[in-house]
Design a protein around this motif. Structure first.
Motif, mmCIF file in Angstrom:
data_model
loop_
_atom_site.group_PDB
_atom_site.id
_atom_site.type_symbol
_atom_site.label_atom_id
_atom_site.label_comp_id
_atom_site.label_asym_id
_atom_site.label_seq_id
_atom_site.Cartn_x
_atom_site.Cartn_y
_atom_site.Cartn_z
ATOM 1 N N GLY A 28 0.770 -1.234 0.000
ATOM 2 C CA GLY A 28 0.000 0.000 0.000
ATOM 3 C C GLY A 28 0.801 1.284 0.000
ATOM 4 O O GLY A 28 0.210 2.370 -0.011
ATOM 5 N N TYR A 29 2.142 1.200 0.000
ATOM 6 C CA TYR A 29 2.914 2.440 0.016
ATOM 7 C C TYR A 29 2.756 3.220 -1.285
ATOM 8 O O TYR A 29 2.854 4.454 -1.287
ATOM 9 N N ASP A 30 2.487 2.516 -2.400
ATOM 10 C CA ASP A 30 2.281 3.238 -3.659
ATOM 11 C C ASP A 30 0.981 4.044 -3.631
ATOM 12 O O ASP A 30 0.880 5.114 -4.236
ATOM 13 N N HIS A 31 -0.024 3.546 -2.887
ATOM 14 C CA HIS A 31 -1.264 4.320 -2.723
ATOM 15 C C HIS A 31 -0.988 5.642 -2.008
ATOM 16 O O HIS A 31 -1.549 6.688 -2.353
ATOM 17 N N THR A 32 -0.114 5.587 -1.011
ATOM 18 C CA THR A 32 0.234 6.800 -0.267
ATOM 19 C C THR A 32 0.939 7.791 -1.181
ATOM 20 O O THR A 32 0.663 9.005 -1.129
ATOM 21 N N ILE A 33 1.829 7.300 -2.022
ATOM 22 C CA ILE A 33 2.526 8.177 -2.973
ATOM 23 C C ILE A 33 1.515 8.883 -3.879
ATOM 24 O O ILE A 33 1.591 10.098 -4.104
ATOM 25 N N GLU A 34 0.548 8.117 -4.377
ATOM 26 C CA GLU A 34 -0.444 8.684 -5.297
ATOM 27 C C GLU A 34 -1.337 9.727 -4.627
ATOM 28 O O GLU A 34 -1.878 10.612 -5.292
ATOM 29 N N LEU A 35 -1.482 9.641 -3.312
ATOM 30 C CA LEU A 35 -2.339 10.593 -2.591
ATOM 31 C C LEU A 35 -1.606 11.879 -2.198
ATOM 32 O O LEU A 35 -2.239 12.867 -1.824
ATOM 33 N N LEU A 36 -0.292 11.867 -2.282
ATOM 34 C CA LEU A 36 0.479 13.024 -1.816
ATOM 35 C C LEU A 36 0.108 14.332 -2.513
ATOM 36 O O LEU A 36 0.010 15.373 -1.845
ATOM 37 N N PRO A 37 -0.082 14.361 -3.834
ATOM 38 C CA PRO A 37 -0.429 15.649 -4.468
ATOM 39 C C PRO A 37 -1.660 16.311 -3.847
ATOM 40 O O PRO A 37 -1.680 17.531 -3.632
ATOM 41 N N GLN A 38 -2.680 15.502 -3.508
ATOM 42 C CA GLN A 38 -3.876 16.074 -2.873
ATOM 43 C C GLN A 38 -3.564 16.560 -1.461
ATOM 44 O O GLN A 38 -4.027 17.619 -1.031
ATOM 45 N N LEU A 39 -2.768 15.779 -0.727
ATOM 46 C CA LEU A 39 -2.430 16.163 0.646
ATOM 47 C C LEU A 39 -1.570 17.423 0.677
ATOM 48 O O LEU A 39 -1.715 18.266 1.569
ATOM 49 N N LEU A 40 -0.713 17.575 -0.324
ATOM 50 C CA LEU A 40 0.197 18.724 -0.346
ATOM 51 C C LEU A 40 -0.536 20.036 -0.578
ATOM 52 O O LEU A 40 -0.038 21.104 -0.209
ATOM 53 N N GLU A 41 -1.722 19.975 -1.170
ATOM 54 C CA GLU A 41 -2.500 21.193 -1.369
ATOM 55 C C GLU A 41 -2.849 21.845 -0.035
ATOM 56 O O GLU A 41 -2.884 23.067 0.087
ATOM 57 N N LYS A 42 -3.085 21.004 0.975
ATOM 58 C CA LYS A 42 -3.444 21.528 2.295
ATOM 59 C C LYS A 42 -2.251 21.532 3.251
ATOM 60 O O LYS A 42 -2.174 22.355 4.160
ATOM 61 N N TYR A 43 -1.328 20.584 3.026
ATOM 62 C CA TYR A 43 -0.168 20.464 3.924
ATOM 63 C C TYR A 43 1.103 20.519 3.080
ATOM 64 O O TYR A 43 1.731 19.490 2.798
#
Length: 380
Positions: free
Chosen positions: A209-224
């Motif tokens: 599941g670490y690749d799922h976390t990588i794919e979610l980073l762009p959305q998370l970076l918008e706020k953090y």
């Protein structure tokens, strides 16, 4: 009269994987019970050398490493097994050694440790026959136990769930400050919010599941925007290229550190450096890394479809998410990022983890099992 226990392993001290950590903790249990004069214990390791032994877990006369000499290991294990009262097997691969011992001595107690994927897959007819002759299969999680019942039709009465414990020598922090040496090493500062995953990065095991976390980073970076993802663990060349490509496509070079192998001596410090440990796996037998993180005071996000649920006490110690649902993973990360942990919360998490997975509880459970009493609280 102390009972004679023979513990057969593949590797115990020469690797630092999950199964090896279980073997080391069990070795310490056998040592402690031998000191109580409840049993005489002998541990054979097929691939370790004698010099690999860690004296904290076993005395010199309790351990023999066969340094990869399979023939000698099998012969000596068979001969010693004939004299033992109880034989413990660390892995399904060792089951053939005890097949004829059970034929000769049908009342001899033989127990198998069942971890995860090694026993979930299709087995040969000979292994299945032996599996059905074992006195107990000791499962590290309810998920593993259910898989064994489903795949191999082993009755629940022959299964025992015994969760893994935290290594008795795991370094428990008293303070929860981020280590400056690691902040400097990874070019971080106290403004960075750190997500951390630790896993073998293998092209043949794409379920962590670490690749799922990588794919979610762009959305998370918008706020953090100060978010950084540390991904630790040995990689193979194929998986490293896949991850580099994934990082490149998402333009995440400044926000991801592939940090490779982490020495055991620095493991606690990496948990202290981090704000969330995340590994939404789908095929975890248990996940010792989760309890190591929580024992270090670190919040954990894990998958809800495998043995991780046992490690997080079904969500009472950490957050369980659907590993196949990106939105659920994203919501889980976002939920935890809304609140910074206080030192008091970290200390409370550490204490709760130790109450659930401390070594003393594990020692008492093994003592009960070896003295032929059922662990009634852990029945399937």
């Amino acid at each position: 009269m102390p009972i004679k226990v023979l513990f057969l392993t593949l590797k115990t001290f020469s690797l630092t994987g999950g199964i090896e950590k279980v073997c080391r903790s069990l070795c310490r249990v056998l040592y402690d019970l031998s000191e109580e004069e409840l049993l005489q214990s002998t541990v054979y390791s097929m691939y370790d050398k004698n010099t690999d032994r860690d004296s904290r877990y076993l005395s010199k006369n309790q351990f023999h490493g066969f340094n990869g000499n399979r023939e000698r290991f099998v012969i000596q294990s068979f001969l010693s097994g004939l004299k033992a009262d109880v034989i413990l097997l660390s892995h399904i691969h060792l089951i053939n050694i005890v097949y004829f011992i059970k034929k000769i001595h049908p009342h001899k107690k033989i127990y198998l440790l069942a971890h995860g994927i090694e026993i979930w897959k299709k087995l040969s007819d000979s292994k299945l026959r032996m599996l059905n002759q074992l006195d107990k299969i000791i499962c590290v999680s309810h998920f593993t136990a259910n898989k064994i019942m489903e795949m191999h039709q082993i009755p629940a009465s022959r299964l025992e769930v015994l969760n893994n414990c935290l290594d008795p020598f795991y370094y428990l922090p008293r303070h929860f400050d981020k280590p400056q040496i690691l902040l400097d090493r990874y070019h971080l500062n106290h403004d960075n919010t750190v997500l951390f995953s630790l896993s073998r990065l293998s092209s043949s095991e794409k379920y962590k599941g670490y690749d799922h976390t990588i794919e979610l980073l762009p959305q998370l970076l918008e706020k953090y925007p100060n978010l950084v993802y540390l991904l630790g663990g040995k990689w193979d060349a194929v998986e490293k290229k896949r991850l580099d490509d994934l990082i490149g496509v998402n333009h995440l070079q400044k926000h991801i550190r592939l940090i490779g192998f982490i020495d055991e001596a620095e493991l606690t410090e990496h948990f202290l450096l981090s704000d969330i440990f995340i590994l939404p796996s789908k095929k975890e037998g248990f996940g010792i890394v989760f309890i190591e993180a929580m024992a270090s005071g670190l919040r954990v996000i894990a998958g809800n479809k495998d043995g991780s649920a046992d490690a997080l006490k079904n969500g009472s110690l950490g957050l369980l998410v659907d590993p196949d649902d990106q939105e659920d993973i994203l919501n889980g990360i976002s939920l935890l990022l809304k609140h910074d942990q206080t030192n008091k919360e970290k200390k409370n998490l550490q204490e709760e983890c130790m109450q659930a997975f401390g070594y003393k509880q594990y020692l008492n459970s093994i003592r009960t099992l070896l003295l032929n009493e059922q662990i009634s609280s852990n029945q399937i």
